[in-house]
Design a protein around this motif. Sequence first.
Motif, PDB file in Angstrom:
ATOM      1  N   THR B 528      -7.988  -3.988  15.725  1.00 12.50           N
ATOM      2  CA  THR B 528      -6.908  -3.028  15.934  1.00 12.50           C
ATOM      3  C   THR B 528      -5.973  -3.084  14.736  1.00 12.50           C
ATOM      4  O   THR B 528      -5.919  -4.092  14.026  1.00 12.50           O
ATOM      5  N   VAL B 529      -5.257  -1.992  14.494  1.00 13.06           N
ATOM      6  CA  VAL B 529      -4.359  -1.953  13.346  1.00 13.06           C
ATOM      7  C   VAL B 529      -2.914  -2.014  13.851  1.00 13.06           C
ATOM      8  O   VAL B 529      -2.521  -1.228  14.723  1.00 13.06           O
ATOM      9  N   ASP B 530      -2.168  -2.948  13.316  1.00 10.11           N
ATOM     10  CA  ASP B 530      -0.750  -3.076  13.658  1.00 10.11           C
ATOM     11  C   ASP B 530       0.024  -2.122  12.745  1.00 10.11           C
ATOM     12  O   ASP B 530       0.240  -2.400  11.564  1.00 10.11           O
ATOM     13  N   ALA B 533       2.998  -3.358  10.712  1.00 13.21           N
ATOM     14  CA  ALA B 533       2.722  -4.190   9.531  1.00 13.21           C
ATOM     15  C   ALA B 533       2.102  -3.361   8.396  1.00 13.21           C
ATOM     16  O   ALA B 533       2.269  -3.667   7.208  1.00 13.21           O
ATOM     17  N   CYS B 534       1.384  -2.313   8.744  1.00  8.67           N
ATOM     18  CA  CYS B 534       0.686  -1.512   7.734  1.00  8.67           C
ATOM     19  C   CYS B 534       1.677  -0.751   6.850  1.00  8.67           C
ATOM     20  O   CYS B 534       2.569  -0.085   7.355  1.00  8.67           O
ATOM     21  N   ASN B 535       1.518  -0.868   5.534  1.00  9.51           N
ATOM     22  CA  ASN B 535       2.412  -0.120   4.636  1.00  9.51           C
ATOM     23  C   ASN B 535       1.687   1.048   3.957  1.00  9.51           C
ATOM     24  O   ASN B 535       2.138   1.539   2.928  1.00  9.51           O
ATOM     25  N   GLU B 536       0.575   1.419   4.555  1.00  8.46           N
ATOM     26  CA  GLU B 536      -0.184   2.587   4.081  1.00  8.46           C
ATOM     27  C   GLU B 536      -0.621   2.485   2.626  1.00  8.46           C
ATOM     28  O   GLU B 536      -0.686   3.477   1.909  1.00  8.46           O
ATOM     29  N   CYS B 537      -0.963   1.268   2.196  1.00 12.12           N
ATOM     30  CA  CYS B 537      -1.422   1.103   0.809  1.00 12.12           C
ATOM     31  C   CYS B 537      -2.802   1.723   0.599  1.00 12.12           C
ATOM     32  O   CYS B 537      -3.174   2.053  -0.517  1.00 12.12           O
ATOM     33  N   GLY B 538      -3.580   1.847   1.676  1.00  6.10           N
ATOM     34  CA  GLY B 538      -4.885   2.486   1.579  1.00  6.10           C
ATOM     35  C   GLY B 538      -6.019   1.587   1.099  1.00  6.10           C
ATOM     36  O   GLY B 538      -7.149   2.045   0.940  1.00  6.10           O
ATOM     37  N   THR B 539      -5.745   0.314   0.904  1.00  4.33           N
ATOM     38  CA  THR B 539      -6.790  -0.606   0.430  1.00  4.33           C
ATOM     39  C   THR B 539      -8.029  -0.578   1.331  1.00  4.33           C
ATOM     40  O   THR B 539      -9.157  -0.465   0.861  1.00  4.33           O
ATOM     41  N   CYS B 540      -7.804  -0.638   2.648  1.00  9.09           N
ATOM     42  CA  CYS B 540      -8.937  -0.733   3.573  1.00  9.09           C
ATOM     43  C   CYS B 540      -9.783   0.534   3.543  1.00  9.09           C
ATOM     44  O   CYS B 540     -10.984   0.481   3.781  1.00  9.09           O
ATOM     45  N   LEU B 541      -9.170   1.676   3.255  1.00 12.95           N
ATOM     46  CA  LEU B 541      -9.941   2.918   3.227  1.00 12.95           C
ATOM     47  C   LEU B 541     -10.882   2.952   2.033  1.00 12.95           C
ATOM     48  O   LEU B 541     -11.862   3.694   2.018  1.00 12.95           O
ATOM     49  N   GLY B 554      -0.385   5.068   9.166  1.00 14.22           N
ATOM     50  CA  GLY B 554      -1.328   3.982   8.933  1.00 14.22           C
ATOM     51  C   GLY B 554      -2.778   4.391   9.077  1.00 14.22           C
ATOM     52  O   GLY B 554      -3.188   5.451   8.610  1.00 14.22           O
ATOM     53  N   VAL B 555      -3.537   3.535   9.742  1.00 17.88           N
ATOM     54  CA  VAL B 555      -4.980   3.687   9.780  1.00 17.88           C
ATOM     55  C   VAL B 555      -5.439   3.467  11.216  1.00 17.88           C
ATOM     56  O   VAL B 555      -4.840   2.671  11.946  1.00 17.88           O
ATOM     57  N   ALA B 556      -6.481   4.199  11.640  1.00 20.09           N
ATOM     58  CA  ALA B 556      -7.043   3.962  12.972  1.00 20.09           C
ATOM     59  C   ALA B 556      -8.523   3.626  12.832  1.00 20.09           C
ATOM     60  O   ALA B 556      -9.172   4.050  11.878  1.00 20.09           O
ATOM     61  N   VAL B 571      -9.757  -7.537   3.753  1.00 18.61           N
ATOM     62  CA  VAL B 571      -9.240  -6.955   2.501  1.00 18.61           C
ATOM     63  C   VAL B 571      -7.795  -6.464   2.647  1.00 18.61           C
ATOM     64  O   VAL B 571      -7.161  -6.121   1.650  1.00 18.61           O
ATOM     65  N   CYS B 572      -7.260  -6.409   3.856  1.00 19.44           N
ATOM     66  CA  CYS B 572      -5.910  -5.868   4.046  1.00 19.44           C
ATOM     67  C   CYS B 572      -4.854  -6.830   3.494  1.00 19.44           C
ATOM     68  O   CYS B 572      -4.722  -7.952   3.990  1.00 19.44           O
ATOM     69  N   PRO B 573      -4.105  -6.426   2.476  1.00 21.45           N
ATOM     70  CA  PRO B 573      -3.112  -7.335   1.887  1.00 21.45           C
ATOM     71  C   PRO B 573      -1.947  -7.643   2.825  1.00 21.45           C
ATOM     72  O   PRO B 573      -1.254  -8.653   2.636  1.00 21.45           O
ATOM     73  N   GLN B 574      -1.727  -6.799   3.826  1.00 14.54           N
ATOM     74  CA  GLN B 574      -0.610  -7.017   4.745  1.00 14.54           C
ATOM     75  C   GLN B 574      -1.042  -7.741   6.027  1.00 14.54           C
ATOM     76  O   GLN B 574      -0.229  -7.919   6.923  1.00 14.54           O
ATOM     77  N   SER B 575      -2.296  -8.103   6.118  1.00 16.88           N
ATOM     78  CA  SER B 575      -2.836  -8.679   7.362  1.00 16.88           C
ATOM     79  C   SER B 575      -2.499  -7.821   8.576  1.00 16.88           C
ATOM     80  O   SER B 575      -2.173  -8.332   9.652  1.00 16.88           O
ATOM     81  N   ALA B 576      -2.573  -6.506   8.378  1.00 19.45           N
ATOM     82  CA  ALA B 576      -2.223  -5.590   9.466  1.00 19.45           C
ATOM     83  C   ALA B 576      -3.405  -5.314  10.394  1.00 19.45           C
ATOM     84  O   ALA B 576      -3.224  -4.782  11.481  1.00 19.45           O
ATOM     85  N   ILE B 577      -4.603  -5.642   9.942  1.00 21.84           N
ATOM     86  CA  ILE B 577      -5.790  -5.382  10.762  1.00 21.84           C
ATOM     87  C   ILE B 577      -6.139  -6.665  11.511  1.00 21.84           C
ATOM     88  O   ILE B 577      -6.356  -7.715  10.918  1.00 21.84           O
ATOM     89  N   LYS B 578      -6.126  -6.573  12.827  1.00 30.30           N
ATOM     90  CA  LYS B 578      -6.306  -7.764  13.663  1.00 30.30           C
ATOM     91  C   LYS B 578      -7.686  -7.763  14.302  1.00 30.30           C
ATOM     92  O   LYS B 578      -8.061  -6.820  15.000  1.00 30.30           O
TER      93      LYS B 578
HETATM   94  S1  SF4 Z   1      -5.198  -2.265   3.869  1.00 28.75           S
HETATM   95 FE1  SF4 Z   1      -3.839  -2.927   5.520  1.00 28.75          FE
HETATM   96  S2  SF4 Z   1      -1.831  -2.263   4.862  1.00 28.75           S
HETATM   97 FE2  SF4 Z   1      -3.282  -1.180   3.555  1.00 28.75          FE
HETATM   98  S3  SF4 Z   1      -3.617   0.764   4.647  1.00 28.75           S
HETATM   99 FE3  SF4 Z   1      -5.194  -0.624   5.394  1.00 28.75          FE
HETATM  100  S4  SF4 Z   1      -4.291  -1.556   7.243  1.00 28.75           S
HETATM  101 FE4  SF4 Z   1      -2.621  -0.585   6.126  1.00 28.75          FE
END
Ligand code: SF4
Lengths: 196, 581
Positions: B528-530, B533-541, B554-556, B571-578
């Motif tokens: 799940t994505v918090d 915490a997500c700052n929409e950096c887009g790394t995970c995409l 954010g991301v779903a 890969v999430c730098p914010q540890s937003a993906i749990k």
């Molecule tokens: S990598 Fe983490 S912080 Fe960046 S968009 Fe994805 S969930 Fe959000």
Amino acid sequence: MKNKYDFLFAGVGGQGTILASDILSEVGMRSGYDVKKSEVHGMSQRGGAVESHVRWGEKVYSPLIEEGNTDFLLAFEMLEAARWPHFTAANTVALINRHQIFPPSVNLGQAKYPEENEIESILAGAGAKVVWVDGAAKALELGNAALGGVVLIGALSTYLDEPVEVWEKTIVELVPAKFKELNVQAFRAGRELMQK
Amino acid sequence: MKKIMSGNEALAYGAYLAGIKVGAGYPGTPSTEVLENYSRYPGAYAEWSPNEKVAMDVGIGAALGGKRAMVTMKHVGLNVAADSLFTVSYTGTNGALIIINSDDPSMHSSQNEQDNRHYARASKVVMLEPADSEEAKRFVKVAVEISETFDTPVILRTTTRLSHSRCIVALEDEPADIVVEPAAYERNASKYVMVPMNARQRRLVVEERLKKLAEYAETTPINFIEPGGGDIGVIAAGVSYQYAKEVFPEATFLKLGMVYPLPKQLIRDLAGRVKQVVVVEELDPFIEEHVRLLGIPVKGREVFPGIAEFSQGRVRKHAAAAGLVPKVADPPAVQTPQLPVRPPMLCPGCAHRPVFYALQRLRVAVMGDIGCYTLGAAPPLGSMHSCICMGASIGNVHGVDRAKVKDRTAAVIGDSTFFHSGIAPLINLISNGGNSTVIVVDNRITAMTGHQPHPGTGWTLMGKEVPNVSIDALARAVGFKKVDVINPYDFKLVLDTIRDHTSSDEPSLIVSQYPCVLNIREKKPAPTVDLDACNECGTCLRIGCSPMTKVDGGVAIDPALCIGCGFCASVCPQSAIKVPS
Ligand code: SF4
Ligand code: SF4
């Protein structure tokens, strides 16, 4: 018996278009039609777009549908529906499953996913009649996201003359034993959606 | 009784009916399902060989042993097996040898669009081409008869449209069980040992045989004239015949079931009945040139395009433009919208993804190979920079490294491809003092074509347990000292190992090993994505995993598609993906 029907399936790899088009082919054969079917395999199974052509007729030569000749467009995914205006015509019924799967370009913000009314006007521009089917929602309600395709087949069956028993018997014989009941339920749910 | 079958299923059924006892092949779209279906029939022996040449040699051996044998492969596979093909044409087969070879016009899943009818002419063997599944079934029997009567291998050519389209096939009585009594091996060195002295003798036999086959082509019931009205006579074979029948419903047809050698008399006969001969054939003007050599004026490539597969719509459009059929009314102008494309991608949770993402991060120039990992070339990963043919990557990287480029470099090859043709270039790398890095993305199966076993899996097509060949042990045995086996989901380890290997001066090999998730059907709960915490950096995409969708704030992750591998979380730098524990 009408002398021909051309059905075009459009979807995304992994959505169950192959099973749905197999069911439709089998129903055609059991109803006395010559049947041909063509599907795209290979790379496109991996999350890419997939298409499948099913043709019923007295005698069918080509396994492909000719452009502008589709009687029914069955779209498993909304964006994929919008790719086929050149195959549709004034008498085409486009049954579209309300399900969105974003391609990577949309996720990365490089492209825009079309709105429902845009999809509708793309197909209506070719004369097709668009019918939205809440197949994805129905499938989740039944507890299995993979059933959306059979819901769509149920919706399609209301447009054709083949008796319900032929459809249900075919489904029962083509799906794995433990999913028989669920698939028949999904098929009936699809018919009910059209009654409303 | 009748049944709807694909062309490939019908070929397998035909092989069973025709008493074929040994089948060998290498999986390749669109040919793969022939052998898979055949292996389930009673009395069949079927195997996946590591490459097409090995498969061809197994088929030749079975035929030399007096049996009916079948070899299957896609069009480019015959390039690999061509060495054996050209010589078995000289020796003949003793039993029967049928080569089922599938072309892929339009390159639905291939790296080129070669027209393999040229192989029949070049190797001087018969080629048959069915036009639908019913013919596919029947033509196997015809092929076996030709092979046994004329002592020749027979190529049965299909195309993707035939292999993967379905139509109604009549079911036949079970074949009488052909009991295979072991017979003495026919020792006949002058026929089967192709040293120059013997080969020169056989060369003459081949020429004689071709003459007889050309006569046979005139009378075989699989070549026939379908009388019609009108001025046009159409010559067509395979699925092109079906398109042509829809476009020229009135025409007189010469339907060819045998595309090499071609019948002269039948063609003259057709030409005599009509005012204009038209050849409808995909790809090269193979039949057309033959008709032209007979001095018959013919319309073919000047009317119909030579690139990509046909459809009746395409044939109609070009025929109408040339005035051969009435013009079709232009369809109402449709809005041609700019829609986002949907390219095929690595599957959700695919174990190749971390490797390609690491290669992208380290800016490695990657010489790639053929398999589902070739999708690592697609955006957003975009980390494969060449892909030529099966097994080319290792030779390619060695060449690039000899040419001294500035980038870090690596070859990426799959396990099945490695066994297919990666071993010889691996030995070459060592024995020529190379220092390249080879990464074997080992998902323990031939995944691209639908999960066929290979020498590393430990079981066969028939389900028998066998020893499995270890890739890392093999690399050490041929002289690699720097060898690591890693788990691709340990992303830090992946990055460190690739960095270490690509900056080393030694030849080195990494086996990135994890079973194909589609094959083991591993599915864990989706992360799940918090959104706080997500700052929409887009790394995970940027790892390009299809369940992930950009949403407001954010991301779903779509739980219906996600298999819960957890790579996005790493890969999430914010540890937003749990990842659910
Ligand atoms: S990598 Fe983490 S912080 Fe960046 S968009 Fe994805 S969930 Fe959000
Ligand atoms: S856990 Fe993340 S990377 Fe793995 S399949 Fe799901 S979305 Fe893709």
